[in-house]
Design an enzyme around this catalytic site. Structure first.
Site, PDB file in Angstrom:
ATOM      1  N   ASN A  55       0.844  -1.197  -0.107  1.00 54.18           N
ATOM      2  CA  ASN A  55      -0.003  -0.091  -0.079  1.00 54.18           C
ATOM      3  C   ASN A  55       0.918   1.221  -0.122  1.00 54.18           C
ATOM      4  O   ASN A  55       0.528   2.416  -0.439  1.00 54.18           O
ATOM      5  CB  ASN A  55      -0.948   0.129   1.213  1.00 54.18           C
ATOM      6  N   SER A 135      -4.015  -3.538   3.074  1.00 49.17           N
ATOM      7  CA  SER A 135      -5.065  -2.996   3.742  1.00 49.17           C
ATOM      8  C   SER A 135      -6.180  -2.738   2.927  1.00 49.17           C
ATOM      9  O   SER A 135      -5.902  -2.178   1.648  1.00 49.17           O
ATOM     10  CB  SER A 135      -4.665  -1.826   4.507  1.00 49.17           C
ATOM     11  N   GLY A 140      -3.582   7.068   5.979  1.00 50.25           N
ATOM     12  CA  GLY A 140      -3.525   8.456   6.407  1.00 50.25           C
ATOM     13  C   GLY A 140      -4.852   9.217   6.096  1.00 50.25           C
ATOM     14  O   GLY A 140      -4.798  10.360   5.741  1.00 50.25           O
ATOM     15  N   GLY A 144      -7.875   5.012  11.228  1.00 51.67           N
ATOM     16  CA  GLY A 144      -6.949   4.038  11.959  1.00 51.67           C
ATOM     17  C   GLY A 144      -6.260   3.028  11.318  1.00 51.67           C
ATOM     18  O   GLY A 144      -5.792   2.192  11.785  1.00 51.67           O
ATOM     19  N   SER A 145      -5.721   3.606  10.001  1.00 46.62           N
ATOM     20  CA  SER A 145      -4.883   2.401   9.365  1.00 46.62           C
ATOM     21  C   SER A 145      -3.476   2.176  10.046  1.00 46.62           C
ATOM     22  O   SER A 145      -3.090   1.220  10.057  1.00 46.62           O
ATOM     23  CB  SER A 145      -4.444   2.970   7.887  1.00 46.62           C
ATOM     24  N   SER A 146      -2.945   3.221  10.681  1.00 40.65           N
ATOM     25  CA  SER A 146      -1.564   3.120  11.530  1.00 40.65           C
ATOM     26  C   SER A 146      -2.107   2.275  12.707  1.00 40.65           C
ATOM     27  O   SER A 146      -1.140   1.390  13.109  1.00 40.65           O
ATOM     28  CB  SER A 146      -1.171   4.580  12.099  1.00 40.65           C
ATOM     29  N   ASP A 204      -7.509   4.152  18.996  1.00 42.08           N
ATOM     30  CA  ASP A 204      -7.482   3.551  17.908  1.00 42.08           C
ATOM     31  C   ASP A 204      -6.955   2.027  17.924  1.00 42.08           C
ATOM     32  O   ASP A 204      -7.535   1.003  17.115  1.00 42.08           O
ATOM     33  CB  ASP A 204      -6.471   4.051  16.867  1.00 42.08           C
TER      34      ASP A 204
HETATM   35  N1  LIG Z   1      -1.110  -0.809   4.947  1.00 42.04           N
HETATM   36  C1  LIG Z   1      -0.177  -0.228   5.486  1.00 42.04           C
HETATM   37  N2  LIG Z   1       1.124  -0.573   5.343  1.00 42.04           N
HETATM   38  C2  LIG Z   1       2.052   0.137   5.919  1.00 42.04           C
HETATM   39  N3  LIG Z   1       2.078   1.147   6.615  1.00 42.04           N
HETATM   40  C3  LIG Z   1       0.969   1.497   7.262  1.00 42.04           C
HETATM   41  C4  LIG Z   1      -0.416   0.994   6.502  1.00 42.04           C
HETATM   42  N4  LIG Z   1      -1.326   1.534   6.801  1.00 42.04           N
HETATM   43  C5  LIG Z   1      -0.889   2.647   7.611  1.00 42.04           C
HETATM   44  N5  LIG Z   1       0.528   2.648   7.755  1.00 42.04           N
HETATM   45  C6  LIG Z   1       1.460   3.454   8.410  1.00 42.04           C
HETATM   46  O1  LIG Z   1       0.433   4.371   9.288  1.00 42.04           O
HETATM   47  C7  LIG Z   1       0.753   5.896   8.859  1.00 42.04           C
HETATM   48  C8  LIG Z   1      -0.545   6.658   8.691  1.00 42.04           C
HETATM   49  O2  LIG Z   1      -0.787   6.895   9.976  1.00 42.04           O
HETATM   50  P1  LIG Z   1      -1.806   8.050  10.459  1.00 42.04           P
HETATM   51  O3  LIG Z   1      -1.120   9.515   9.858  1.00 42.04           O
HETATM   52  O4  LIG Z   1      -2.046   7.886  11.801  1.00 42.04           O
HETATM   53  O5  LIG Z   1      -3.133   7.856   9.632  1.00 42.04           O
HETATM   54  P2  LIG Z   1      -4.354   6.892   9.828  1.00 42.04           P
HETATM   55  O6  LIG Z   1      -5.503   7.932   9.816  1.00 42.04           O
HETATM   56  O7  LIG Z   1      -4.535   6.228   8.617  1.00 42.04           O
HETATM   57  O8  LIG Z   1      -4.140   6.133  11.129  1.00 42.04           O
HETATM   58  C9  LIG Z   1       1.214   5.436   7.198  1.00 42.04           C
HETATM   59  O9  LIG Z   1       2.044   6.842   7.022  1.00 42.04           O
HETATM   60  C10 LIG Z   1       2.147   4.243   7.257  1.00 42.04           C
HETATM   61  O10 LIG Z   1       3.508   4.588   7.979  1.00 42.04           O
HETATM   62  C1  LIG Z   2      -6.681  12.389  16.726  1.00 41.04           C
HETATM   63  C2  LIG Z   2      -6.862  11.065  17.356  1.00 41.04           C
HETATM   64  O1  LIG Z   2      -7.555  11.366  18.413  1.00 41.04           O
HETATM   65  C3  LIG Z   2      -7.149  10.029  16.363  1.00 41.04           C
HETATM   66  C4  LIG Z   2      -6.335   9.910  15.236  1.00 41.04           C
HETATM   67  O2  LIG Z   2      -6.821   8.892  14.273  1.00 41.04           O
HETATM   68  P1  LIG Z   2      -6.305   8.628  12.846  1.00 41.04           P
HETATM   69  O3  LIG Z   2      -4.730   8.410  12.853  1.00 41.04           O
HETATM   70  O4  LIG Z   2      -6.464   9.854  12.121  1.00 41.04           O
HETATM   71  O5  LIG Z   2      -6.903   7.599  12.138  1.00 41.04           O
HETATM   72  C5  LIG Z   2      -5.414  10.817  17.807  1.00 41.04           C
HETATM   73  C6  LIG Z   2      -5.255   9.732  19.153  1.00 41.04           C
HETATM   74  O6  LIG Z   2      -6.481   9.544  19.544  1.00 41.04           O
HETATM   75  O7  LIG Z   2      -4.198   9.063  19.059  1.00 41.04           O
HETATM   76 MG   LIG Z   3      -3.491   6.601  12.583  1.00 32.76          MG
END
Ligand SMILES: Nc1ncnc2c1ncn2[C@@H]1O[C@H](COP(=O)(O)OP(=O)(O)O)[C@@H](O)[C@H]1O
Ligand SMILES: C[C@@](O)(CCOP(=O)(O)O)CC(=O)O
Ligand SMILES: [Mg+2]
Length: 351
Positions: A55, A135, A140, A144-146, A204
């Site tokens: 991804n 995924s 991002g 909650g992908s992270s 998350d």
């Molecule tokens: N499928 C995936 N493969 C690898 N890394 C991922 C994947 N999904 C998320 N990540 C990691 O999580 C980061 C995004 O996290 P974040 O900014 O918190 O956004 P989100 O809202 O999706 O959680 C990406 O830059 C990457 O480092």
């Molecule tokens: C902004 C926050 O409340 C949620 C972040 O979620 P996401 O990484 O944007 O999916 C941060 C946290 O709770 O850790």
């Molecule tokens: Mg995140």
């Protein structure tokens, strides 16, 4: 050392109310989505550790001998997973040639993987393996992908190391992890989230670990088992943003204007609590238009608060305006600054 192969998945989440405020000890309400992240871990015998993250176009491979030099010399740390080891983070950053604070997706994901791998295997024999993660969640975008990535990493590496049992035998239909195993997974996933977000609340990774709907308050996870069926439209503005940057922005604003921002966080807390109360009422009495009126007003007020915190975006304003023109109410979900928004749909809303 030969490890056990495993296939793990974890769901993404939508936050109904409480994003950002939850980082500062306030209540959040979150629910898991039927969009998941999958991880396959396979033992190998080539003396290498490989990660494949299609991804984010990341394919990296290290010799075990290189990783052994980063050995954190921890012993018996598998039970903990509460605080990041700053020494190990420093060594890994040097190893990956990282110089600045805000890393790209690929370096962030690689750092999180290496941190979990070395923390859980570093004190003993380090195994040769390949990990592939893919995924259904947008990366991002506030879903909650992270955390789903972190939960998969923690569960797979704990499982491969033998700290928790293999999740699913061939003849079983559901996972058999006990509460203690899930807590261990959640605590290591929280460490990986710290690497991605800097200062995550933990909501998350809790949803990614337990699924369902929950209330989260200062690290306490309270499952909400009686909730009404709500229809929520999810819109991805496709405006990229980083949770780490947005969480830091809110913190700066609170530090700059504490007497202005703290009441806003308190108000978000009251919104989450009022929302929970209304959802509870909706399961105990016939659902009325008034319930929806309150839920819609809470969404509007919270969206204004999130704008005050500085995490809005013109694309999210457009979402709110376009849906308002059709009598619908929307707010951002997750960290904001772009990413996804949610819109509450009343029963019978036109397709
Ligand atoms: N499928 C995936 N493969 C690898 N890394 C991922 C994947 N999904 C998320 N990540 C990691 O999580 C980061 C995004 O996290 P974040 O900014 O918190 O956004 P989100 O809202 O999706 O959680 C990406 O830059 C990457 O480092
Ligand atoms: C902004 C926050 O409340 C949620 C972040 O979620 P996401 O990484 O944007 O999916 C941060 C946290 O709770 O850790
Ligand atoms: Mg995140």
């Amino acid at each position: 050392m030969q490890v056990r192969d495993c296939l793990i998945s974890a769901p993404g989440k939508a936050i109904l109310h409480g994003e950002h405020a939850v980082v500062h000890g306030k209540v959040a309400l979150a629910v898991s989505l039927n969009l998941r992240t999958y991880l396959q871990l396979k033992a190998s015998s080539d003396g290498k550790v490989s990660i494949k993250l299609p991804n984010i176009d990341t394919f990296v491979c290290w010799e075990l001998s290189e990783l052994k030099q980063l050995n954190p010399c921890l012993s018996g740390k598998k039970e903990e997973g509460q605080c990041l080891d700053p020494e190990l983070v420093k060594r890994l950053r040097e190893f990956l040639g990282v110089t600045n604070e805000n890393l790209d997706s690929s370096t962030t994901a690689t750092l999180a993987f290496l941190y979990i791998y070395l923390s859980l295997f570093g004190s003993g024999e380090m195994p040769s393996l390949t990990v592939c993660v893919w995924s259904e969640l947008p990366t991002g975008a506030g879903l909650g992908s992270s955390a789903a990535y972190s939960v998969c990493l923690a569960a797979a590496v704990l499982c491969a190391s033998g700290a928790i049992p293999t999740p699913l035998k061939e003849w079983e239909h559901t996972t058999g992890w006990c509460q203690e195993d899930l807590e261990l997974i959640n605590s290591w996933a929280f460490q990986a989230e710290k690497i991605v977000h800097g200062n995550p609340s933990g909501v998350d990774n809790a949803v990614g670990t337990w699924g369902g709907m929950l209330k989260f308050l200062a690290g306490k996870i309270i499952p909400l088992s009686r909730v009404p069926l709500l229809r929520i439209l999810l819109t991805n503005t496709k405006v990229p943003r980083s949770t780490k940057v947005l969480v830091a922005r809110v913190k700066d604003k609170i530090n700059k204007f504490p007497s202005i921002l703290i009441p806003v966080l308190d108000s978000v807390d009251a919104i989450s609590c009022t929302c929970e109360k209304v959802l509870n009422e909706m399961t105990r009495e016939p659902i009325k238009g008034e319930h929806y009126n309150i839920l819609e007003e809470l969404i509007d007020i919270n969206q204004h608060h999130l704008n005050v915190m500085g995490v809005g975006h013109p694309s999210l304003d457009t979402l709110c305006q376009v849906t308002a023109a059709r009598g619908l109410h929307s707010k951002l979900t997750g960290a904001g600054g772009g990413g996804c928004g949610i819109t509450l749909l009343r029963p019978g809303a036109a397709q």
